[in-house]
Write a protein that holds these residues in place. Structure first.
Motif, mmCIF file in Angstrom:
data_model
loop_
_atom_site.group_PDB
_atom_site.id
_atom_site.type_symbol
_atom_site.label_atom_id
_atom_site.label_comp_id
_atom_site.label_asym_id
_atom_site.label_seq_id
_atom_site.Cartn_x
_atom_site.Cartn_y
_atom_site.Cartn_z
ATOM 1 N N UNK A 50 7.412 -15.961 -0.152
ATOM 2 C CA UNK A 50 8.237 -16.989 -0.774
ATOM 3 C C UNK A 50 7.357 -18.125 -1.272
ATOM 4 N N UNK A 51 6.603 -17.843 -2.304
ATOM 5 C CA UNK A 51 5.704 -18.840 -2.864
ATOM 6 C C UNK A 51 4.934 -18.247 -4.026
ATOM 7 N N UNK A 52 4.146 -19.058 -4.717
ATOM 8 C CA UNK A 52 3.342 -18.547 -5.837
ATOM 9 C C UNK A 52 2.199 -17.674 -5.330
ATOM 10 N N UNK A 53 1.582 -16.888 -6.216
ATOM 11 C CA UNK A 53 0.438 -16.070 -5.798
ATOM 12 C C UNK A 53 -0.648 -16.922 -5.138
ATOM 13 N N UNK A 54 -1.173 -16.418 -4.036
ATOM 14 C CA UNK A 54 -2.180 -17.116 -3.241
ATOM 15 C C UNK A 54 -3.526 -16.447 -3.505
ATOM 16 N N UNK A 55 -4.423 -17.155 -4.182
ATOM 17 C CA UNK A 55 -5.716 -16.573 -4.543
ATOM 18 C C UNK A 55 -6.511 -16.173 -3.314
ATOM 19 N N UNK A 56 -6.414 -16.956 -2.256
ATOM 20 C CA UNK A 56 -7.145 -16.630 -1.031
ATOM 21 C C UNK A 56 -6.663 -15.345 -0.411
ATOM 22 N N UNK A 57 -5.342 -15.136 -0.378
ATOM 23 C CA UNK A 57 -4.832 -13.894 0.189
ATOM 24 C C UNK A 57 -5.122 -12.711 -0.723
ATOM 25 N N UNK A 58 -5.127 -12.925 -2.019
ATOM 26 C CA UNK A 58 -5.508 -11.849 -2.939
ATOM 27 C C UNK A 58 -6.942 -11.401 -2.684
ATOM 28 N N UNK A 59 -7.819 -12.325 -2.324
ATOM 29 C CA UNK A 59 -9.198 -11.967 -1.987
ATOM 30 C C UNK A 59 -9.249 -11.150 -0.704
ATOM 31 N N UNK A 60 -8.393 -11.490 0.251
ATOM 32 C CA UNK A 60 -8.324 -10.709 1.492
ATOM 33 C C UNK A 60 -7.893 -9.278 1.189
ATOM 34 N N UNK A 61 -6.862 -9.125 0.351
ATOM 35 C CA UNK A 61 -6.408 -7.781 -0.019
ATOM 36 C C UNK A 61 -7.513 -7.002 -0.718
ATOM 37 N N UNK A 62 -8.228 -7.660 -1.618
ATOM 38 C CA UNK A 62 -9.294 -6.983 -2.368
ATOM 39 C C UNK A 62 -10.435 -6.540 -1.470
ATOM 40 N N UNK A 63 -10.605 -7.212 -0.333
ATOM 41 C CA UNK A 63 -11.678 -6.844 0.589
ATOM 42 C C UNK A 63 -11.333 -5.596 1.395
ATOM 43 N N UNK A 64 -10.041 -5.229 1.420
ATOM 44 C CA UNK A 64 -9.587 -4.114 2.260
ATOM 45 C C UNK A 64 -9.131 -2.922 1.428
ATOM 46 N N UNK A 65 -8.450 -3.181 0.316
ATOM 47 C CA UNK A 65 -7.845 -2.116 -0.480
ATOM 48 C C UNK A 65 -8.608 -1.906 -1.786
ATOM 49 N N UNK A 66 -8.512 -0.693 -2.311
ATOM 50 C CA UNK A 66 -9.190 -0.371 -3.573
ATOM 51 C C UNK A 66 -8.541 -1.103 -4.743
ATOM 52 N N UNK A 67 -7.216 -1.237 -4.699
ATOM 53 C CA UNK A 67 -6.485 -1.905 -5.774
ATOM 54 C C UNK A 67 -5.454 -2.842 -5.176
ATOM 55 N N UNK A 68 -5.278 -3.988 -5.796
ATOM 56 C CA UNK A 68 -4.244 -4.919 -5.331
ATOM 57 C C UNK A 68 -3.812 -5.809 -6.484
ATOM 58 N N UNK A 69 -2.520 -6.151 -6.481
ATOM 59 C CA UNK A 69 -1.940 -6.978 -7.535
ATOM 60 C C UNK A 69 -0.928 -7.924 -6.925
ATOM 61 N N UNK A 70 -0.875 -9.142 -7.457
ATOM 62 C CA UNK A 70 0.144 -10.119 -7.072
ATOM 63 C C UNK A 70 1.143 -10.230 -8.215
ATOM 64 N N UNK A 71 2.373 -9.799 -7.986
ATOM 65 C CA UNK A 71 3.424 -9.836 -8.999
ATOM 66 C C UNK A 71 4.300 -11.065 -8.789
ATOM 67 N N UNK A 72 4.477 -11.863 -9.812
ATOM 68 C CA UNK A 72 5.437 -12.964 -9.754
ATOM 69 C C UNK A 72 6.800 -12.428 -10.159
ATOM 70 N N UNK A 77 -2.833 -11.268 8.487
ATOM 71 C CA UNK A 77 -3.158 -11.596 7.095
ATOM 72 C C UNK A 77 -4.649 -11.856 6.889
ATOM 73 N N UNK A 78 -5.469 -11.278 7.755
ATOM 74 C CA UNK A 78 -6.927 -11.341 7.642
ATOM 75 C C UNK A 78 -7.448 -9.940 7.337
ATOM 76 N N UNK A 79 -8.714 -9.825 6.916
ATOM 77 C CA UNK A 79 -9.257 -8.474 6.682
ATOM 78 C C UNK A 79 -9.137 -7.558 7.892
ATOM 79 N N UNK A 80 -9.421 -8.063 9.086
ATOM 80 C CA UNK A 80 -9.309 -7.224 10.281
ATOM 81 C C UNK A 80 -7.870 -6.792 10.524
ATOM 82 N N UNK A 81 -6.933 -7.701 10.318
ATOM 83 C CA UNK A 81 -5.536 -7.363 10.521
ATOM 84 C C UNK A 81 -5.055 -6.294 9.556
#
Length: 236
Positions: A194-216, A171-175
């Motif tokens: 199993x939890x609310x959207x995690x802003x920190x993990x959304x930032x990790x996704x944005x650092x690796x992928x062109x597009x990312x979304x957290x759906x509740x 769950x890190x950029x390298x991973x």
């Protein structure tokens, strides 16, 4: 009327004792199948909306007529079953760490997912998703380096609440960059949490992928009489 409680299977695994139980849930009037690992509840057939949505939201990002999909974590099979319901899916590989879970599906112990293991598009692969992701050979030992159009993951509770410390690096950029190696161009990564959207993990996704979304994903909870929610992350 079925018995109120029945332990269908139990085994000792490298991750701890795993058990499959069926119980009658009086508030909903249905039989509920549950999996426990040690003292932790891993999954329940009473709550499957988000697991299905992981497949629906992930595959909705693809525009291919034929897609090869990998699911990390077999569980009760609801994500894999939803993948197979998409007519564009050509093949499905499910990576599962525990032999016992694969055996449950081969024995068709879950009424909702009967036939999942015998579908000709399905391959149940015993292995550690996270170790395979880090390897050059990838997820299918018989086809080293095989790539997928979508990888959908449902193993840990959340990116911060993992079942084993060795999972945390994923769950890190390298991973996640390691995962990208196994995706075809334009491929999709989906994650259940199993939890609310995690802003920190959304930032990790944005650092690796062109597009990312957290759906509740909200769903009724018959145990509380209210509504519960999970998060499905989609990145491409």
């Amino acid at each position: 009327m079925s018995a109120r409680f029945e332990e269908l299977d139990w085994s000792d695994t490298p991750m701890g004792e795993i058990s499959l139980r069926r119980r009658r849930e009086p508030t909903a009037g249905v039989d509920v199948f549950e999996v426990k690992l040690g003292d932790e509840f891993l999954m329940s057939s009473l709550f499957t909306v988000a697991e299905r949505e992981l497949a629906h939201l992930g595959l909705a990002e693809l525009s291919k007529e034929e897609a090869d999909v990998l699911v990390g974590g077999l569980g009760l099979g609801y994500t894999a079953q939803a993948v197979l319901a998409d007519p564009a899916v050509r093949s499905l590989v499910v990576v599962e760490a525990l032999d016992a879970v694969i055996d449950w599906h081969q024995r068709d112990l879950f009424p909702d997912t009967v036939g999942l293991a015998s579908d000709p598009r399905t391959s149940l692969q015993r292995g550690d998703f996270f170790a395979m992701c880090d390897s050059e050979d990838g997820f299918v030992p018989s086809a080293p380096g095989r790539h997928f159009d979508a990888v959908l993951l449902d193993v840990d509770h959340t990116p911060r609440h993992v079942l084993h410390p060795s999972h945390a690096r994923f769950y890190t950029p390298d991973g996640l960059r390691g995962l990208v190696r196994h995706l075809r161009p334009g491929g999709v990564f989906g994650l259940w949490s199993d939890g609310p959207p995690d802003a920190g993990f959304s930032e990790v996704l944005a650092a690796v992928f062109a597009r990312s979304t957290a759906h509740t994903v909200s769903f009724p909870n018959p145990l509380t009489g209210g509504t519960s929610a999970s998060t499905v992350y989609i990145a491409s």
